[in-house]
Enzyme design. Sequence first.
Site, PDB file in Angstrom:
ATOM      1  N   GLY A  13       0.939  -1.288   0.138  1.00 34.40           N
ATOM      2  CA  GLY A  13       0.016  -0.037  -0.019  1.00 34.40           C
ATOM      3  C   GLY A  13       0.742   1.202   0.056  1.00 34.40           C
ATOM      4  N   MET A  91      -3.722  -7.404  -6.753  1.00 37.11           N
ATOM      5  CA  MET A  91      -3.289  -8.630  -7.370  1.00 37.11           C
ATOM      6  C   MET A  91      -4.231  -9.554  -7.785  1.00 37.11           C
ATOM      7  SD  MET A  91      -0.110  -7.165  -7.601  1.00 37.11           S
ATOM      8  CE  MET A  91       0.857  -8.786  -8.260  1.00 37.11           C
ATOM      9  N   LEU A  94      -9.346  -8.825 -12.766  1.00 39.13           N
ATOM     10  CA  LEU A  94     -10.734  -8.477 -12.599  1.00 39.13           C
ATOM     11  C   LEU A  94     -11.679  -9.106 -13.812  1.00 39.13           C
ATOM     12  CD1 LEU A  94     -10.402  -4.772 -11.429  1.00 39.13           C
ATOM     13  CD2 LEU A  94     -11.218  -6.734 -10.301  1.00 39.13           C
ATOM     14  N   ASN A 108      -5.849   1.957 -13.058  1.00 39.56           N
ATOM     15  CA  ASN A 108      -4.503   1.144 -12.548  1.00 39.56           C
ATOM     16  C   ASN A 108      -3.386   1.583 -12.968  1.00 39.56           C
ATOM     17  OD1 ASN A 108      -3.647  -1.658 -11.576  1.00 39.56           O
ATOM     18  ND2 ASN A 108      -3.049  -2.004 -13.575  1.00 39.56           N
ATOM     19  N   HIS A 110       0.628   0.675 -13.311  1.00 36.75           N
ATOM     20  CA  HIS A 110       1.552  -0.874 -13.570  1.00 36.75           C
ATOM     21  C   HIS A 110       3.026  -0.447 -13.719  1.00 36.75           C
ATOM     22  CE1 HIS A 110       2.412  -4.492 -15.562  1.00 36.75           C
ATOM     23  NE2 HIS A 110       3.085  -3.868 -16.504  1.00 36.75           N
ATOM     24  N   SER A 137       3.162   3.470 -15.691  1.00 35.57           N
ATOM     25  CA  SER A 137       2.102   3.882 -16.381  1.00 35.57           C
ATOM     26  C   SER A 137       0.722   3.739 -15.661  1.00 35.57           C
ATOM     27  CB  SER A 137       1.960   2.633 -17.608  1.00 35.57           C
ATOM     28  OG  SER A 137       2.966   2.739 -18.401  1.00 35.57           O
ATOM     29  N   ASP A 146      -3.742  -5.209 -18.440  1.00 37.91           N
ATOM     30  CA  ASP A 146      -2.691  -4.215 -18.417  1.00 37.91           C
ATOM     31  C   ASP A 146      -2.838  -3.608 -19.808  1.00 37.91           C
ATOM     32  OD1 ASP A 146      -1.596  -4.519 -15.740  1.00 37.91           O
ATOM     33  OD2 ASP A 146      -0.458  -6.138 -16.529  1.00 37.91           O
ATOM     34  N   THR A 173       9.069   5.376  -6.632  1.00 31.36           N
ATOM     35  CA  THR A 173       9.296   6.810  -6.222  1.00 31.36           C
ATOM     36  C   THR A 173       8.422   7.680  -7.529  1.00 31.36           C
ATOM     37  OG1 THR A 173      11.347   6.506  -5.383  1.00 31.36           O
ATOM     38  CG2 THR A 173      10.892   8.740  -5.918  1.00 31.36           C
ATOM     39  N   GLU A 175       5.894   6.391  -9.255  1.00 32.31           N
ATOM     40  CA  GLU A 175       4.378   6.109  -9.092  1.00 32.31           C
ATOM     41  C   GLU A 175       3.829   6.878  -7.717  1.00 32.31           C
ATOM     42  OE1 GLU A 175       3.990   1.934  -8.018  1.00 32.31           O
ATOM     43  OE2 GLU A 175       4.781   1.189  -9.970  1.00 32.31           O
TER      44      GLU A 175
HETATM   45  C1  GRF Z   1       3.147  -1.038  -7.453  1.00 33.67           C
HETATM   46  O1  GRF Z   1       4.434  -1.334  -8.103  1.00 33.67           O
HETATM   47  C2  GRF Z   1       2.265  -0.966  -8.815  1.00 33.67           C
HETATM   48  O2  GRF Z   1       2.837  -0.508  -9.989  1.00 33.67           O
HETATM   49  C3  GRF Z   1       2.038  -2.574  -9.113  1.00 33.67           C
HETATM   50  O3  GRF Z   1       1.723  -3.168  -7.460  1.00 33.67           O
HETATM   51  C4  GRF Z   1       2.883  -2.334  -6.743  1.00 33.67           C
HETATM   52  C5  GRF Z   1       2.038  -1.931  -5.570  1.00 33.67           C
HETATM   53  O4  GRF Z   1       2.722  -1.361  -4.650  1.00 33.67           O
HETATM   54  N1  GRF Z   1       0.542  -2.575  -9.551  1.00 33.67           N
HETATM   55  P1  GRF Z   1       2.283  -0.848  -3.227  1.00 33.67           P
HETATM   56  O5  GRF Z   1       1.190  -1.773  -2.613  1.00 33.67           O
HETATM   57  O6  GRF Z   1       1.456   0.614  -3.698  1.00 33.67           O
HETATM   58  O7  GRF Z   1       3.179  -0.352  -2.346  1.00 33.67           O
END
Ligand code: GRF
Length: 232
Positions: A13, A91, A94, A108, A110, A137, A146, A173, A175
């Site tokens: 998270g 994870m 869907l 989402n 990715h 992305s 995806d 970072t 993201e």
């Molecule tokens: C992230 O790297 C995201 O891109 C992928 O899952 C990871 C989730 O990380 N879908 P977190 O649980 O937000 O730390």
Amino acid sequence: MSHHVAVLISGAGSNLKALIEAQQAGQLAVEFSVVLSNRANALGLKHAAAAGIPTVVLDHNRYPDRESFDAAMVAALQPYAIDTVVLAGFMRILTPVFVEQFAGRLLNIHPSLLPLYRGLHTHRRALENNDQEHGCSIHFVSNVLDGGPIVAQALVPVLPGDDEDTLAQRVQTAEHLLYPQVLQWRALGQLALTDKGVLLDGNLLTAQGRQFAIAEGSHSLLALGGAHGQPS
Ligand code: GRF
């Protein structure tokens, strides 16, 4: 009227945490209505609880198939009148039962520069291919894993000596900067999915969305381009 957001998680998270921090800093005009996890021990549930956000756990193992699990999630979210569903490290694959319920309202993140490296082990695959550039992305979710229309990407360099962990950290970072920005677009009504593609501020985005780099050391996004008629 506030923009009601549900965040779906399965694990650490850290993206959820970044979103909560952006909201608390006044940079993200949403209300986190609920955080839903398919795992009771997801660390991210603690971030939600610490911020006073209601949490729901639905264990996918208790459902006979993906469709019935998805229907249970739709039912669990129904009372919250959700405007946008944010997948943040969720994870589970869907099915249309969920995706079609939230079409155009489901995002989402990715950890690759889609369409490169759908699925798992994205950092390993980028290293194996000697990519110079990697990143993340954010896309609207479609029924193709995806594969939905891309809203934005943040690019990071692959540096000499990188391993999967160092590269993963650099991408994460990025993201944590990109997701609050994209969700803020949604909150302010600037971002929509249409049958022509992704519209941001009334401009149709190119197939890879609005692109950003990360400013060295400054923890902020630098716009690179991505709208038709703009440099990219
Ligand atoms: C992230 O790297 C995201 O891109 C992928 O899952 C990871 C989730 O990380 N879908 P977190 O649980 O937000 O730390």
